[in-house]
Design a protein around this motif. Structure first.
Motif, PDB file in Angstrom:
ATOM      1  N   LEU A  47       0.803  -1.341   0.106  1.00 42.39           N
ATOM      2  CA  LEU A  47      -0.157   0.041   0.000  1.00 42.39           C
ATOM      3  C   LEU A  47       0.805   1.338  -0.137  1.00 42.39           C
ATOM      4  N   LEU A  48       2.094   1.229   0.594  1.00 40.87           N
ATOM      5  CA  LEU A  48       2.748   2.522   0.667  1.00 40.87           C
ATOM      6  C   LEU A  48       3.442   2.690  -0.804  1.00 40.87           C
ATOM      7  N   ASP A  49       3.402   3.878  -1.076  1.00 39.99           N
ATOM      8  CA  ASP A  49       3.979   4.577  -2.467  1.00 39.99           C
ATOM      9  C   ASP A  49       5.482   4.632  -2.389  1.00 39.99           C
ATOM     10  N   ASP A  50       6.034   4.917  -1.245  1.00 38.99           N
ATOM     11  CA  ASP A  50       7.505   5.263  -0.947  1.00 38.99           C
ATOM     12  C   ASP A  50       7.879   5.344   0.518  1.00 38.99           C
ATOM     13  N   VAL A  51       9.182   5.025   0.606  1.00 36.80           N
ATOM     14  CA  VAL A  51       9.610   5.376   2.116  1.00 36.80           C
ATOM     15  C   VAL A  51      10.835   6.423   2.140  1.00 36.80           C
ATOM     16  N   VAL A  52      10.789   6.956   3.091  1.00 38.02           N
ATOM     17  CA  VAL A  52      11.790   8.143   3.235  1.00 38.02           C
ATOM     18  C   VAL A  52      12.529   8.164   4.630  1.00 38.02           C
ATOM     19  N   LEU A  53      13.903   8.030   4.487  1.00 38.11           N
ATOM     20  CA  LEU A  53      14.563   8.108   5.941  1.00 38.11           C
ATOM     21  C   LEU A  53      15.035   9.500   6.110  1.00 38.11           C
TER      22      LEU A  53
END
Length: 328
Positions: free
Chosen positions: A251-257
């Motif tokens: 479901l997530l479109d991207d992950v940012v740290l």
């Protein structure tokens, strides 16, 4: 694959309506002017216990039958879930035991104690605290209420997503805190169920982001838990994760740290420009925009997920080096 549906989330909203408060959505003039799109702040830090966690904990406790309530509940927590479960359990007259590691800030531990829960401080990671919680299930018959990998908890957190779409019907981008994935998967399930075109981006910290490492590996992995300003985002996702890993993957479109300095800059901006006191995890959406790690396309919603920061630490951040680094 077991999952949590939009129907489950809508049912959770009815179940917790008398136990939680809908939180405000406000327009951020400073961020909207800077990024050229409408930016809204979902002020979830104003929830009764100071974080979104009350939604999931309330739904989980309210879903228990009388026999389960008589057993009492237990969990492992980085602080905010423990506080929420202590509050929800007290409303129902249910015994609550909260297991935490030595990394949980003292102010969060004291708030849980104030709510009448029993406290166990064990080890240097949430994984070690989880072992103690599982021992209490086996030895004392307590019922586990996980902080994230539980359908009732995920559905409760997902009610926040319903409120976002109702308040900003044309929302295009939502930045959501990503730790064990209860909030991110619940919000994403609600948002994608109502507005599939909206992008949901998970935001975490560079120091010990277990879900990001797991998504990169293609399966749940264990990472070292490290001190971070975003302490609420610490802890693993569980090697036997049943729900949130797959939901976040799908479901997530991207992950940012984010770095620690970037998180600090988000706390400073929230305080000086938005007049909001938030903890490190609560500031990561703002921080991701300020750091240029997300380029918002269309109306954007940032979740301010919690306010339970030690005020001495908060003062040192807003008066310290991060102040010089903040955006004008």
């Amino acid at each position: 694959m077991q999952t949590v549906s939009l129907h489950d989330i809508e049912a959770a909203r009815q179940r917790i309506a008398a136990r939680t408060a809908p939180t405000p959505m406000v327009f951020s003039s400073s961020l909207s002017e800077r990024f050229g799109v409408p930016v809204h702040l979902k002020l979830e830090q104003r929830q009764t216990t100071g974080s979104f966690k009350l939604r999931g904990a309330s739904n989980a406790v309210a879903s228990l039958n009388a026999e389960d309530k008589a057993r009492g509940v237990v969990t492992a927590s980085t602080g905010n879930h423990g506080r929420a479960l202590a509050h929800a359990a007290r409303l129902e007259g249910v015994r609550a035991v909260i297991c935490m590691s030595k990394l949980v800030p003292a102010n969060k531990v004291e708030e849980i104690r104030r709510l009448g829960a029993e406290i166990r401080i064990v080890g240097n990671s949430q994984d070690e605290a989880q072992v103690e919680a599982e021992r209490l299930v086996a030895d004392e018959g307590l019922l586990m209420v996980p902080p994230f990998d539980d359908p009732a908890v995920i559905a409760g957190q997902g009610t926040l997503g319903l409120e976002i779409v109702e308040a900003v019907p044309d929302v295009a981008t939502i930045l959501v805190q990503l730790s064990g994935g209860g909030l991110a998967s619940g919000v994403a399930a609600a948002v994608k169920g109502l507005k599939p075109s909206a992008k949901v981006i998970g935001i975490s910290m560079e120091r010990g982001a277990a879900m990001k490492a797991s998504l990169d590996a293609g399966h749940p992995v264990q990472v070292e838990e490290l001190p971070t300003l975003a302490d609420s985002l610490g802890g693993g996702i569980g090697l036997d994760n049943r729900l949130t890993f797959a939901m976040c993957r799908d479901l997530l479109d991207d992950v940012v740290l984010l770095s620690e300095a970037e998180i600090a800059a988000g706390i400073v901006h929230a305080y000086e420009r938005e007049r909001e006191i938030v903890e490190g995890a609560g500031a990561v959406g703002i921080a991701a925009l300020l750091a240029g790690k997300v380029e918002p396309a269309g109306p954007t919603v940032l979740i301010l997920s919690g306010r339970n920061i030690d005020m001495g630490l908060h003062r040192s951040i807003v008066c310290g080096p991060a102040k010089r680094e903040r955006a004008a």
